[in-house]
Each structure stands twice: as structure tokens, then as C-alpha cells.
Design an enzyme around this catalytic site. Structure first.
Site, PDB file in Angstrom:
ATOM      1  N   CYS A 289      27.020  38.538  51.192  1.00 50.47           N
ATOM      2  CA  CYS A 289      27.895  39.697  51.438  1.00 50.47           C
ATOM      3  C   CYS A 289      27.444  40.489  52.658  1.00 50.47           C
ATOM      4  CB  CYS A 289      28.003  40.574  50.203  1.00 50.47           C
ATOM      5  SG  CYS A 289      26.434  41.093  49.540  1.00 50.47           S
TER       6      CYS A 289
ATOM      7  N   LYS B 223      27.212  38.597  32.507  1.00 51.48           N
ATOM      8  CA  LYS B 223      28.095  37.440  32.649  1.00 51.48           C
ATOM      9  C   LYS B 223      27.866  36.883  34.054  1.00 51.48           C
ATOM     10  CE  LYS B 223      31.457  35.675  34.061  1.00 51.48           C
ATOM     11  NZ  LYS B 223      31.535  34.395  34.797  1.00 51.48           N
TER      12      LYS B 223
ATOM     13  N   GLU C 112      36.890  38.136  55.333  1.00 50.10           N
ATOM     14  CA  GLU C 112      35.552  37.664  54.975  1.00 50.10           C
ATOM     15  C   GLU C 112      35.625  36.151  54.768  1.00 50.10           C
ATOM     16  OE1 GLU C 112      33.921  38.672  51.059  1.00 50.10           O
ATOM     17  OE2 GLU C 112      32.020  39.101  52.042  1.00 50.10           O
TER      18      GLU C 112
ATOM     19  N   GLU D   5      29.841  46.114  44.150  1.00 50.41           N
ATOM     20  CA  GLU D   5      29.400  45.640  45.468  1.00 50.41           C
ATOM     21  C   GLU D   5      30.311  44.491  45.850  1.00 50.41           C
ATOM     22  OE1 GLU D   5      25.184  45.135  46.210  1.00 50.41           O
ATOM     23  OE2 GLU D   5      25.666  43.812  47.895  1.00 50.41           O
TER      24      GLU D   5
HETATM   25  P1  NDP Z   1      34.837  36.305  42.295  1.00 51.95           P
HETATM   26  O1  NDP Z   1      34.936  37.742  42.590  1.00 51.95           O
HETATM   27  O2  NDP Z   1      35.984  35.628  41.633  1.00 51.95           O
HETATM   28  O3  NDP Z   1      33.539  36.014  41.389  1.00 51.95           O
HETATM   29  C1  NDP Z   1      32.457  36.905  41.226  1.00 51.95           C
HETATM   30  C2  NDP Z   1      32.115  37.048  39.739  1.00 51.95           C
HETATM   31  O4  NDP Z   1      33.230  37.600  39.038  1.00 51.95           O
HETATM   32  C3  NDP Z   1      31.815  35.728  39.035  1.00 51.95           C
HETATM   33  O5  NDP Z   1      30.884  35.932  37.995  1.00 51.95           O
HETATM   34  C4  NDP Z   1      33.159  35.372  38.418  1.00 51.95           C
HETATM   35  O6  NDP Z   1      33.020  34.479  37.330  1.00 51.95           O
HETATM   36  C5  NDP Z   1      33.612  36.739  37.979  1.00 51.95           C
HETATM   37  N1  NDP Z   1      35.061  36.870  37.796  1.00 51.95           N
HETATM   38  C6  NDP Z   1      36.059  36.121  38.314  1.00 51.95           C
HETATM   39  N2  NDP Z   1      37.258  36.596  37.910  1.00 51.95           N
HETATM   40  C7  NDP Z   1      37.015  37.662  37.119  1.00 51.95           C
HETATM   41  C8  NDP Z   1      37.835  38.588  36.407  1.00 51.95           C
HETATM   42  N3  NDP Z   1      39.169  38.500  36.427  1.00 51.95           N
HETATM   43  N4  NDP Z   1      37.254  39.565  35.707  1.00 51.95           N
HETATM   44  C9  NDP Z   1      35.917  39.687  35.685  1.00 51.95           C
HETATM   45  N5  NDP Z   1      35.076  38.834  36.322  1.00 51.95           N
HETATM   46  C10 NDP Z   1      35.621  37.839  37.048  1.00 51.95           C
HETATM   47  O7  NDP Z   1      34.513  35.562  43.629  1.00 51.95           O
HETATM   48  P2  NDP Z   1      34.836  34.025  43.984  1.00 51.95           P
HETATM   49  O8  NDP Z   1      33.864  33.225  43.300  1.00 51.95           O
HETATM   50  O9  NDP Z   1      36.255  33.671  43.688  1.00 51.95           O
HETATM   51  O10 NDP Z   1      34.694  34.047  45.562  1.00 51.95           O
HETATM   52  C11 NDP Z   1      35.838  34.440  46.347  1.00 51.95           C
HETATM   53  C12 NDP Z   1      35.426  35.274  47.521  1.00 51.95           C
HETATM   54  O11 NDP Z   1      34.799  36.472  47.061  1.00 51.95           O
HETATM   55  C13 NDP Z   1      34.388  34.640  48.426  1.00 51.95           C
HETATM   56  O12 NDP Z   1      34.977  33.798  49.346  1.00 51.95           O
HETATM   57  C14 NDP Z   1      33.771  35.852  49.059  1.00 51.95           C
HETATM   58  O13 NDP Z   1      34.590  36.264  50.114  1.00 51.95           O
HETATM   59  C15 NDP Z   1      33.803  36.892  47.970  1.00 51.95           C
HETATM   60  N6  NDP Z   1      32.525  37.005  47.227  1.00 51.95           N
HETATM   61  C16 NDP Z   1      31.718  38.033  47.557  1.00 51.95           C
HETATM   62  C17 NDP Z   1      30.498  38.150  46.943  1.00 51.95           C
HETATM   63  C18 NDP Z   1      29.569  39.255  47.275  1.00 51.95           C
HETATM   64  O14 NDP Z   1      28.351  39.104  47.108  1.00 51.95           O
HETATM   65  N7  NDP Z   1      30.057  40.394  47.727  1.00 51.95           N
HETATM   66  C19 NDP Z   1      30.020  37.189  45.948  1.00 51.95           C
HETATM   67  C20 NDP Z   1      30.989  36.158  45.628  1.00 51.95           C
HETATM   68  C21 NDP Z   1      32.184  36.098  46.277  1.00 51.95           C
HETATM   69  P3  NDP Z   1      33.253  32.882  37.546  1.00 51.95           P
HETATM   70  O15 NDP Z   1      32.578  32.535  38.823  1.00 51.95           O
HETATM   71  O16 NDP Z   1      32.616  32.291  36.334  1.00 51.95           O
HETATM   72  O17 NDP Z   1      34.735  32.693  37.589  1.00 51.95           O
END
Ligand code: NDP
Length: 498
Positions: free
Chosen positions: A296, A186, A394, A262
Site C-alpha cells: 500500500c 479474519k 492503484e 488502511e
Molecule cells: P480486498 O479489499 O478485497 O481484500 C482485503 C481483505 O478484505 C481480505 O481479507 C479479504 O478477504 C477481505 N474482504 C473481501 N471482501 C470483503 C467484504 N465484502 N467484507 C469484508 N471483508 C472483505 O482486496 P483484494 O484482495 O480484492 O485486492 C484488490 C485491490 O485492493 C488490490 O489490487 C489493491 O489495489 C488493493 N489492496 C490494498 C491493500 C492495502 O494494503 N492497502 C491490501 C490488499 C489489496 P479474502 O481475501 O479472503 O476475500
């Protein structure tokens, strides 16, 4: 019918995708339209899958796991498919990079470099498939022989974020496949295209149907349903700490699926006065600006020795001002667009908080106007104290917070003053200082006099609230296996009942 595109300019109309199950495209009825963050125009349309679509994808992955069409192959045969995938990826490098740029906003030159890394991941996965092995115990006495088998864990759910849609995918998929598992991916709804295109590549490389499936849609619906699915044996999640925490609850409330996580980072870059300051400044500028800081492992906390702090910040600010922020389709661009509207607002909010809480803005701090896209200038704050928002949270943007220290102990204490432990780097000519800091700072990835270097042989993952488990290399493959202890009687068994 999708119109042909030039790969140098914007597509004439948004490209429409299905989702990918059993090595086939499946058309979606409800489509999500994605705007290029660098250009503000629609570029792709992907299905908003239903929970029924997800269930069908998990059922396909389960069938493919149980029929042994993948797990039953030799490591050499699995490795052969991964090597063919690497070759096909090489042939389609520019096309994959193009869609990555349009949905994510990263510079095209960087995207091409990332695809090269992804090719290396598939080649490494191919080797790992052949090398994966268990253990034996020839120490149980003359009557007993012990074997430890490594078996694939089963059906894996893989949830990936929008910051490195293809790179993070490829740091996991070849190693999951090397183990013999099947999977349902996903991707983030805003960056699904390249994850879907990998389905075509893997099918052409000879991957059996049902081994790699992709469902698209929002995290709140499809992502959440995948975390709760009772027929998924393991979930690998990369993203925010908040959603990582909800994955733990979902796993506990469903089937105790194994988790790989991660999550976030607030990564220190420690610069000693005896380092090559110009090299360290170049590393710091790269570490915070690469992928617009939406990374990250980006080094977002500069911890610099007080005696050179002012001089170092001046060298660094001069370098940050020279970074080319621009249209991600241009070859010379070094920093592209911010990927989502929400992330853009979050970063600007942190910049305002930094000013309001008393940090000194040295450079950046403002948006950059380029067409209809959203861009932020690489930003440096000095005089940051440990209680400020920009010190702790972050930001996930090109915003660097600078702290000053006097002793090695103080540098280590500031570096460890975070709930996260993903990555760290140290810059010094003194080997004692370098190794002391490397041992004492709690982080899963460490760089000495360099930054973000590495290869798919090296494991990825975090300490503390940055996550659980490791991805990539042999460590990564082993995460997707479980061990079975086998005891074999040798010779005549002495009976219990006389
Ligand atoms: P999320 O954790 O919401 O998104 C990461 C993934 O999880 C996406 O595929 C998202 O799908 C999916 N997701 C969202 N909600 C759920 C859920 N309830 N259950 C399962 N999967 C879910 O990150 P954000 O996009 O909201 O970013 C917010 C913050 O997270 C950033 O500002 C950053 O600080 C951190 N982040 C860290 C990352 C890393 O590499 N460690 C990567 C991304 C974000 P969809 O996008 O389709 O909603």
C-alpha cells in the site's frame, strides 16, 4: 497428520489447519486449498468457516472481554505476555517465514526481515501496555477533581489482506492487546496460515483463552459478516478502498462500530535535480519493487525534475534490470511471485493500458517464466500524463509511472493530484525544498532521502481516501481505547434543594 517439512523445499503434501477459538484448534469440514503462487503446487488447506463459527468466535472474545481475564490485568502483566510472545516468535522465525513465502510468494530473505519487524512490534506493544495512561484535570476549582480514564473499547474485529499477512497482523495485534481488548481476526483466505500459527504462539506465551481468535474463509462471506456483527465494538480493516467503503456502510447499518481503515495508495516519490541521483534511483527501484509492488505504501508515481529526468530514468532502468526476480525460497531472490491470479491479471492489464494510452515503456512490461509460478519484471513507464490509467489507479504491482516537473509548486500539485494520501517521499540536498514538500504533500507517512524506513513506534495510516485512524505505537494503542471523564467531588457538596 501433517508431514514434517524441511523449510528449504516445498512441503511433501499440503499442511492442514483448523481455525482458532478459545486457545484451541477447531477442525473445519469444508477446506480451501491454497497453491503457492511461486511454485503452482498446493501448500496449505484452511477451513471455510460458517457464520455460526464466526458467531462462536465473537462470543468467545466477548466472554474473555467481560470476565476481565485480560483487561483486568496490569499493564506490566499484559506486557509480560507480549514479551514472551516476542521471544517465541524469535524461536519460530524461520518456520513462520516459510509459510508466509509459500502462501504469499514473497522472497524468503524479505519474509525473515518482516518477522524481525513483527518481533519488534510485540516488544513495542509490551512497553505500550505499561505506558498507556489517561489524564487528569486539577483545574476544576477546589471542589472538583477531573480524571480522564482510557478503557479498552471491547471486542475488535481485524480483517487483514494478503500482501503482508503476518506483518500487517503484527502491526495491529500487540497494540490491540496492549489496550486490553479481545479480538477476532479474519485473514485473507489465500494467506491464513501464519495468522493461525500466531494463535499457538500467543497461547504458549500465556494469553488467556478467548482473547485472540481466528476465523478463516472468504471476505465476501466471513469478512462481510464480521463487518456487520452487532457484538463487535470496533473493526480494523486493511485492504481495498471498495471494501473499506462497504465496511463504513456495514458499521452504520449494524451497531455504529468504530472503524480503523488502511486503504489504497498512489504514492509519489519526488526527485529534485540536486539530489544524489544514484541514491534516489536505488530508493525508487526499491520503492516500486519491494513485495512486487503489492504494497500500500509502494512509491508508484515518480515525479522527477525535468532537467535530470532522462538521465535519472536511465540510471533507474539500469538498476531495475539488475533486480533478481526468482523462486521465493531462494536466499538471493529480491522480487518473488505475484500473490493471486486476479492480481497478476490486473497488473498485466494496466501494463497494456499504459502502452495503449501512449506512455513510453522504458524497461520491463513482461512476465518472467520461472517454473509454474507467476512473475512480472519490474516495469518503468516514462512520459506519463495525469489523465492516464497508470497515473491515477492503484496498480498494486511493480509498475512505476514517471512524470516530469519544472517547479516546486508543480511537483507538489502532481503529488497531491490523487484521491489517496498514504505515503510520500522526497529526495533533495536542499532542506528548504525537503521541508516545504513534506508540509504541503498530503500523506500519512513521509520519507526524506529514504524510503519505507521506520519502526513500530511510528504511527501508520492515511490522509484522504487512504483511510481513517492510525495503527502502531502509542497512537495505535489509543485507537483501541475510549476515554471516560470522571468527576470527583472534594469536600462537602453544596445541596441543590435547600
Ligand atoms: P480486498 O479489499 O478485497 O481484500 C482485503 C481483505 O478484505 C481480505 O481479507 C479479504 O478477504 C477481505 N474482504 C473481501 N471482501 C470483503 C467484504 N465484502 N467484507 C469484508 N471483508 C472483505 O482486496 P483484494 O484482495 O480484492 O485486492 C484488490 C485491490 O485492493 C488490490 O489490487 C489493491 O489495489 C488493493 N489492496 C490494498 C491493500 C492495502 O494494503 N492497502 C491490501 C490488499 C489489496 P479474502 O481475501 O479472503 O476475500
Amino acid at each position: 497428520m501433517n508431514s514434517p517439512v524441511s523449510l528449504r523445499s516445498l512441503p511433501p503434501s499440503p499442511r492442514e489447519f483448523g481455525f482458532w477459538v478459545d486457545n484451541r484448534w477447531v477442525a473445519g469440514s469444508d477446506l480451501f486449498e491454497r497453491n503457492s503462487p511461486g511454485h503452482g503446487v498446493p501448500v496449505t488447506r484452511v477451513p471455510r468457516c460458517s457464520v455460526d463459527d464466526l458467531n462462536a468466535a465473537v462470543a468467545a472474545a466477548r466472554r474473555a472481554f467481560e470476565d476481565r481475564s485480560w483487561a483486568g490485568l496490569s499493564g506490566a502483566e499484559r506486557g509480560g505476555v507480549l514479551l514472551r510472545a516476542a521471544e517465541l516468535l524469535r524461536q519460530r522465525r524461520d518456520e513462520i517465514a516459510y509459510w508466509e513465502v509459500l502462501e504469499n510468494g514473497k522472497p524468503i530473505a524479505q519474509a525473515r526481515g518482516e518477522i524481525d519487524h513483527c518481533i519488534a512490534c510485540f516488544e513495542t506493544g509490551a512497553g505500550a501496555a505499561r505506558l498507556l495512561h489517561g489524564d487528569s484535570f486539577n483545574s476544576l476549582g477546589d471542589g472538583l477533581f477531573g480524571m480522564v480514564l482510557r478503557e479498552p473499547i471491547g471486542v475488535v474485529g481485524l480483517i487483514t489482506p494478503w500482501n503482508f499477512p503476518f506483518l500487517i497482523l503484527c502491526e495491529r495485534v500487540p497494540f490491540i492487546l496492549a489496550s486490553g481488548c479481545t479480538m477476532v481476526v479474519k485473514p485473507s483466505e489465500v494467506t491464513s496460515a501464519t495468522t493461525l500459527l500466531l494463535g499457538e504462539i500467543l497461547a504458549e506465551a500465556g494469553l488467556p483463552a478467548g482473547v485472540y481468535n481466528v476465523v478463516t474463509g472468504s471476505g465476501r462471506t466471513i469478512g462481510q459478516a464480521l463487518t456487520e456483527h452487532p457484538d463487535v465494538d470496533m473493526l480494523s480493516f486493511t485492504g481495498s478502498t471498495a471494501v473499506g467503503r462497504s465496511c463504513v456502510h456495514a458499521a452504520a447499518d449494524s451497531n455504529f462500530k468504530k472503524l480503523g481503515l488502511e486503504l489504497g495508495g498512489k504514492n509519489p516519490i519526488i526527485v529534485f535535480a540536486d539530489s544524489y541521483l544514484d541514491d534516489a534511483a536505488d530508493g525508487a527501484a526499491f520503492g516500486i519493487s519491494f513485495n512486487t509492488g503489492q504494497c500500500c505504501v509502494s512509491s508508484s508515481r515518480l515525479i522527477v525534475e525535468r532537467s535530470v529526468a532522462r538521465e535519472f530514468e536511465e540510471i533507474l532502468a539500469a538498476k531495475m534490470k539488475k533486480i533478481v526476480v526468482g523462486d521465493p525460497l531462494q536466499d538471493e531472490t529480491q522480487v518473488g511471485a505475484i500473490t493471486t491470479d486476479a492480481q497478476n491479471a490486473t497488473i498485466m492489464d494496466f501494463i497494456e493500458k499504459g502502452k495503449a494510452e501512449g506512455a513510453e515503456l522504458i524497461t520491463g512490461g513482461q512476465t518472467v517464466e520461472i517454473g509454474k509460478g507467476q512473475y512480472i519484471a519490474p516495469t518503468l513507464f516514462s512520459g506519463v500524463t495525469r489523465s492516464m490509467s497508470i497515473a491515477k489507479d492503484e496498480i498494486f504491482g511493480p509498475v512505476l509511472s514517471s512524470f516530469h516537473f519544472d517547479t516546486v509548486e508543480e511537483a507538489i500539485a502532481i503529488a497531491n493530484d490523487t484521491v489517496y494520501g498514504l505515503a510520500a517521499s522526497v529526495w533533495t540536498k536542499n532542506i528548504d525544498k525537503a521541508l516545504t514538500v513534506t508540509r504541503r504533500v498530503r500523506a500519512g507517512r513521509f520519507w526524506v532521502n529514504t524510503i519505507m524506513a521506520g519502526g513500530p513506534e511510528m504511527p501508520l495510516g492515511g490522509f484522504k481516501q487512504s483511510g481513517w485512524g492510525r495503527e502502531a505505537g502509542m497512537y495505535g494503542v489509543e485507537e483501541y481505547t475510549q476515554v471516560k471523564s470522571v468527576h470527583v467531588e472534594i469536600g462537602k457538596r453544596s445541596h441543590w434543594i435547600k
